[in-house]
Write a protein that holds these residues in place. Structure first.
Motif, short mmCIF file in Angstrom:
data_model
loop_
_atom_site.label_atom_id
_atom_site.label_comp_id
_atom_site.label_asym_id
_atom_site.label_seq_id
_atom_site.Cartn_x
_atom_site.Cartn_y
_atom_site.Cartn_z
N PHE A 77 -8.62 7.04 3.38
CA PHE A 77 -9.38 5.85 3.80
C PHE A 77 -8.50 4.90 4.61
CE2 PHE A 77 -10.63 1.43 2.94
CZ PHE A 77 -11.89 1.43 3.53
N LEU A 78 -7.26 4.69 4.16
CA LEU A 78 -6.38 3.77 4.87
C LEU A 78 -5.95 4.32 6.23
CD1 LEU A 78 -4.09 2.55 1.93
CD2 LEU A 78 -6.00 1.34 3.00
N PHE B 121 -2.81 -0.53 11.53
CA PHE B 121 -2.34 -0.42 10.16
C PHE B 121 -1.82 0.97 9.81
CE2 PHE B 121 -3.17 0.53 5.68
CZ PHE B 121 -2.44 -0.46 5.05
N PRO B 122 -2.50 2.06 10.20
CA PRO B 122 -2.00 3.40 9.83
C PRO B 122 -0.60 3.70 10.36
CG PRO B 122 -4.29 3.52 10.55
CD PRO B 122 -3.81 2.14 10.87
N TYR B 123 -0.24 3.18 11.53
CA TYR B 123 1.08 3.46 12.09
C TYR B 123 2.18 2.87 11.21
CZ TYR B 123 -1.60 4.67 16.25
OH TYR B 123 -2.50 5.23 17.11
N ALA B 124 1.98 1.64 10.79
CA ALA B 124 2.96 1.01 9.90
C ALA B 124 2.98 1.71 8.54
CB ALA B 124 2.64 -0.47 9.73
N ALA C 199 0.83 -1.20 0.00
CA ALA C 199 0.00 0.00 0.00
C ALA C 199 0.86 1.25 0.00
CB ALA C 199 -0.93 -0.01 1.22
N ALA C 200 1.92 1.27 0.81
CA ALA C 200 2.81 2.43 0.88
C ALA C 200 3.56 2.61 -0.44
CB ALA C 200 3.80 2.25 2.02
N MET C 201 4.00 1.51 -1.06
CA MET C 201 4.70 1.63 -2.33
C MET C 201 3.79 2.18 -3.42
SD MET C 201 7.07 -1.81 -2.44
CE MET C 201 7.81 -1.26 -3.98
N GLY C 202 2.55 1.74 -3.44
CA GLY C 202 1.61 2.26 -4.43
C GLY C 202 1.32 3.73 -4.23
N LEU C 203 1.14 4.15 -2.98
CA LEU C 203 0.82 5.55 -2.70
C LEU C 203 2.03 6.47 -2.86
CD1 LEU C 203 -1.47 5.06 0.43
CD2 LEU C 203 -2.19 5.72 -1.87
N ALA C 204 3.22 5.97 -2.54
CA ALA C 204 4.41 6.81 -2.58
C ALA C 204 5.04 6.88 -3.97
CB ALA C 204 5.44 6.30 -1.58
N ARG D 174 -5.99 8.95 -5.45
CA ARG D 174 -4.89 8.58 -4.55
C ARG D 174 -5.09 9.18 -3.16
NH1 ARG D 174 -0.37 11.34 -3.06
NH2 ARG D 174 1.42 10.09 -2.34
N ASP D 175 -5.45 10.45 -3.09
CA ASP D 175 -5.64 11.10 -1.78
C ASP D 175 -6.81 10.48 -1.03
OD1 ASP D 175 -3.52 12.77 -2.29
OD2 ASP D 175 -4.77 14.38 -3.11
N ALA D 176 -7.86 10.11 -1.75
CA ALA D 176 -9.02 9.49 -1.09
C ALA D 176 -8.64 8.14 -0.51
CB ALA D 176 -10.16 9.36 -2.09
N ILE D 177 -7.87 7.34 -1.27
CA ILE D 177 -7.43 6.04 -0.77
C ILE D 177 -6.52 6.21 0.44
CG2 ILE D 177 -6.06 3.99 -1.34
CD1 ILE D 177 -7.08 4.23 -4.18
N ASN D 178 -5.63 7.20 0.38
CA ASN D 178 -4.72 7.45 1.51
C ASN D 178 -5.52 7.83 2.76
OD1 ASN D 178 -2.21 7.88 2.84
ND2 ASN D 178 -2.40 10.07 2.47
#
Length: 271
Positions: free
Chosen positions: A108-109, A149-152, A90-95, A102-106
């Motif tokens: 949401f996560l 999950f958000p912390y990681a 998830a981090a690789m896809g967003l970064a 993209r911002d909406a998914i970020n």
């Protein structure tokens, strides 16, 4: 005037005094709790004549406490590992990529950080009841993995943002596959952020109480729930002894991380 003197002048005596008072205010309750853990009395008191280990010894003989500790450790390790494993892609896809939504998914996560744990606990209770999974260890892992999950995700994303992707593109151009590039290039580069995300996820899972109360069962009672139950029934120094052990465990983990990677790399992202 050298650099050290200029730094002292910039901070000033007032700023230093403020920081001393602030740190004293923060650390004083922890010191008091640790002192109470060594009392020989049957009630909460700071030992004045002698120190005793009777409450630590009683914890070692308390099977309910040991069972809750084992449950919390396994739950923390499992949920932190699951959340970290899910956070990496998830981090690789967003970064690494820019795409619509993209911002909406970020957002949401990261939404578990904004939703009160009691609301999530009630929602999980309803969901697991419908699935006939109430009180199982799997349901606890699913609940905690979502909460932490958000912390990681945030720490792994920070590590990826700070790393240029030229080395990855070079490896791909030389014939390396995606898995080889990730294993040989990306993973070593983000390892401090990965370790920091796992540690923060584990700590938050180990300490989670509010949502856990709704999804736990007599066979899956965690340590925070056991402490809460103990405090609701009676107040004795055993709670202070448990807290002292947790403080010591946290210090040991921080020292180990500092020796292996350095806390600046793990928690701040400095390289």
């Amino acid at each position: 005037m050298n650099q050290q003197d200029s730094r002292y002048d910039r901070n000033g005596v007032g700023a230093i005094a403020f920081h001393v008072v602030f740190l004293t205010f923060i650390l004083a309750p922890l010191v008091v709790v640790c002192l109470v853990a060594f009392t020989p009395d049957n009630f909460l008191s700071i030992p004045t004549h002698r120190f005793s280990l009777r409450w630590f010894s009683s914890l070692m003989d308390d099977e309910d406490f040991l069972a809750a500790l084992r449950t919390s450790l396994w739950l923390g390790v499992t949920s932190a590992s699951v959340s970290t494993a899910l956070a990496v892609p998830a981090a690789m896809g967003l970064a690494r990529y820019r795409f619509p939504g993209r911002d909406a998914i970020n957002s949401f996560l990261l939404s578990p950080l904004m939703i009160p744990p009691v609301v999530l606990g009630i929602a999980f209770l309803r969901l697991f009841t419908l699935l006939d999974m109430g009180g199982s260890f799997v349901s606890l892992v699913a609940c905690h993995a979502l909460l932490i999950f958000p912390y990681a995700l945030r720490l792994i994303m920070s590590a990826l943002v700070g790393q240029a992707d030229e080395a990855e593109r070079a490896a791909r151009s030389l014939g390396a596959g995606r898995w080889t590039t990730f294993r040989r290039i990306t993973l070593p580069a983000i390892l401090p952020g990965l370790a920091g995300g796992w540690v923060l996820a584990f700590i938050n899972s180990f300490d989670e109480l509010t949502a856990t109360i709704f999804v736990t069962a007599p066979t899956t009672i965690t340590l925070p729930v056991r402490i809460y139950m103990n405090m609701s029934e009676t107040v004795d120094p055993s709670v202070a002894a448990i807290s002292t052990l947790l403080i010591a465990l946290t210090l040991v983990v921080m020292l180990v991380l500092d020796r292996i990677y350095g806390l600046n790399k793990v928690l701040v992202g400095n390289h």
